[in-house]
Every structure is written in C-alpha cells, then in structure tokens.
Design a protein around this motif. Structure first.
Motif, PDB file in Angstrom:
ATOM      1  N   TRP A 120     -10.078   2.246   1.828  1.00 17.92           N
ATOM      2  CA  TRP A 120     -10.308   1.731   0.472  1.00 17.92           C
ATOM      3  C   TRP A 120     -11.228   0.505   0.533  1.00 17.92           C
ATOM      4  N   TRP A 176       0.833  -1.203   0.000  1.00 16.73           N
ATOM      5  CA  TRP A 176       0.000   0.000   0.000  1.00 16.73           C
ATOM      6  C   TRP A 176       0.869   1.255   0.000  1.00 16.73           C
ATOM      7  N   THR A 177       0.643   2.148  -0.977  1.00 15.50           N
ATOM      8  CA  THR A 177       1.439   3.375  -1.071  1.00 15.50           C
ATOM      9  C   THR A 177       0.577   4.629  -1.187  1.00 15.50           C
ATOM     10  N   ASN A 178      -0.726   4.496  -1.140  1.00 16.08           N
ATOM     11  CA  ASN A 178      -1.599   5.651  -1.300  1.00 16.08           C
ATOM     12  C   ASN A 178      -1.491   6.553  -0.070  1.00 16.08           C
ATOM     13  N   PRO A 179      -1.003   7.794  -0.248  1.00 19.76           N
ATOM     14  CA  PRO A 179      -0.844   8.667   0.917  1.00 19.76           C
ATOM     15  C   PRO A 179      -2.142   9.322   1.385  1.00 19.76           C
ATOM     16  N   PHE A 180      -3.216   9.174   0.636  1.00 19.93           N
ATOM     17  CA  PHE A 180      -4.463   9.867   0.947  1.00 19.93           C
ATOM     18  C   PHE A 180      -5.508   8.962   1.597  1.00 19.93           C
ATOM     19  N   LEU A 181      -5.474   7.678   1.283  1.00 23.34           N
ATOM     20  CA  LEU A 181      -6.442   6.728   1.843  1.00 23.34           C
ATOM     21  C   LEU A 181      -5.686   5.527   2.404  1.00 23.34           C
ATOM     22  N   SER A 182      -6.120   5.062   3.551  1.00 27.23           N
ATOM     23  CA  SER A 182      -5.552   3.827   4.091  1.00 27.23           C
ATOM     24  C   SER A 182      -6.208   2.645   3.384  1.00 27.23           C
ATOM     25  N   TYR A 183      -5.593   1.484   3.497  1.00 24.11           N
ATOM     26  CA  TYR A 183      -6.200   0.270   2.931  1.00 24.11           C
ATOM     27  C   TYR A 183      -7.593   0.062   3.507  1.00 24.11           C
ATOM     28  N   ILE A 224     -14.622   7.757  -5.543  1.00 23.99           N
ATOM     29  CA  ILE A 224     -13.193   7.471  -5.559  1.00 23.99           C
ATOM     30  C   ILE A 224     -12.952   6.064  -6.092  1.00 23.99           C
ATOM     31  N   PRO A 268      -1.398   9.178   6.553  1.00 28.23           N
ATOM     32  CA  PRO A 268      -1.924   9.899   5.396  1.00 28.23           C
ATOM     33  C   PRO A 268      -3.179  10.707   5.680  1.00 28.23           C
ATOM     34  N   HIS A 282     -11.932   4.892 -10.086  1.00 28.54           N
ATOM     35  CA  HIS A 282     -10.772   4.012 -10.263  1.00 28.54           C
ATOM     36  C   HIS A 282     -11.159   2.798 -11.110  1.00 28.54           C
TER      37      HIS A 282
END
Length: 181
Positions: A59, A49-56, A95, A144, A99
């Motif tokens: 999501w 996981w690398t999304n800085p705006f949403l945690s897993y 979101i 994030p 995607h």
C-alpha cells in the motif's frame, strides 16, 4: 459507448475527470494528503492493518507512486484527462487512486453529484431486498499475498449459501477468511 459493466478503471476515471473537472485540483491535494498519511503513520497503520489482499508495504509503495506522479505532473493533471487517467488509474495505481476517490467523495467533494457518480461507478451494488448473501472462503496460507479461494475436489471455487457452512470451511483452513458476496 460502453455499458457501465464494460467500463474499466481508465474509462471511469476519464468520465469523472470530464464531468467534475472543478473537483480535480482538490481531489489531487486530498490524494497527496492520504499518501502522506500512509507514509508518516507507519506504526499506527501497521498495528491496525487488516487488508488481506495487500500488505502495508505494498500500500505504501502504491501510494508513493501515485504521490510521485502528482508531484511530477502537477497542474497538468488538471488540464488533461488522458494524463490524469494514465498516471493515476492505470494498473495497480488504480487501487490507491480509486480508494482516494471514494474517500474524497465521502469527506471533501463539493458536488453532491460527485458522490453519486462515485457510488455508481465504484461502490458495490447494495441489495434492494433482504436477499440472502453468498460467501467464499479465502485460504490465506500465512500471508495475504498467497491467498486463494477455497475449492472443491474438482478445483472449482466453492460458494456457500449459508454463513454456517462458510464458517465450517474456514475452520478447516490453516487461516481462513470469509468474504460476503
């Protein structure tokens, strides 16, 4: 009619529904498959996981809500553009749904025009020439969810024309992330 810059998520989704009604059933199946993958591949997704705006976990929650709406309304989502947009593209659900639209256009869409429409409505504009980019620095503050844009002394967002300047600002942050704009 609104200009393209005035279109919101619901407007874009409704146009996609109206123009590509034949794609909608397959898109819904594809969206469910992605939601199932998010739910079933927890360890793999968390590790990468690398999304800085949403945690897993955020999501996962959004994907579950979209999947639940698809299960609840089923084929009715293929018949009504209003139901389709309201249930899948309103608020935070957009979101995940956006995607899925992008991924569907790349991997599954039958119509080449569908991909062009997705590129037009959803993807960032690619520069035609070799212009220089600008950068902002996000201060993540450990998680994030608490990210903020680096500001100057007056509270104005800092925009850097040089990557080196952005790197220097990011190194001054507890946890800085550089975003190309």
């Amino acid at each position: 009619m609104k200009t393209i810059d005035q279109l919101m998520n619901l407007d874009k989704a409704k146009i996609m529904f109206d123009l590509f009604r034949d794609e909608i059933p397959e898109f819904l199946s594809y969206t469910q498959a992605i939601a199932d993958k998010v739910a079933n591949d927890k360890e793999e997704l968390l590790a990468n996981w690398t999304n800085p705006f949403l945690s897993y976990h955020q999501w996962l929650q959004i994907s579950e809500q979209v999947n639940s709406a698809i299960k609840k309304y089923g084929k009715n989502l293929t018949k009504s553009g209003s139901l389709f947009t309201d249930q899948l593209f309103d608020g935070y659900l957009a979101i995940f749904s956006n995607h899925c639209l992008e991924q569907y256009s790349i991997n599954k869409a039958q119509s080449p025009k569908f991909k062009l429409a997705i590129d037009l409505f959803y993807l960032p504009v690619q520069p035609i020439n070799n212009r220089n980019y600008s950068y902002i620095v996000l201060e993540l503050h450990g998680v994030p969810e608490h990210a903020v844009i680096a500001t100057d002394e007056d509270g104005n967002n800092r925009v850097f024309d040089s990557r080196a300047d952005a790197d220097a600002e990011a190194s001054d942050c507890q946890e800085g992330l550089i975003v190309e704009i």
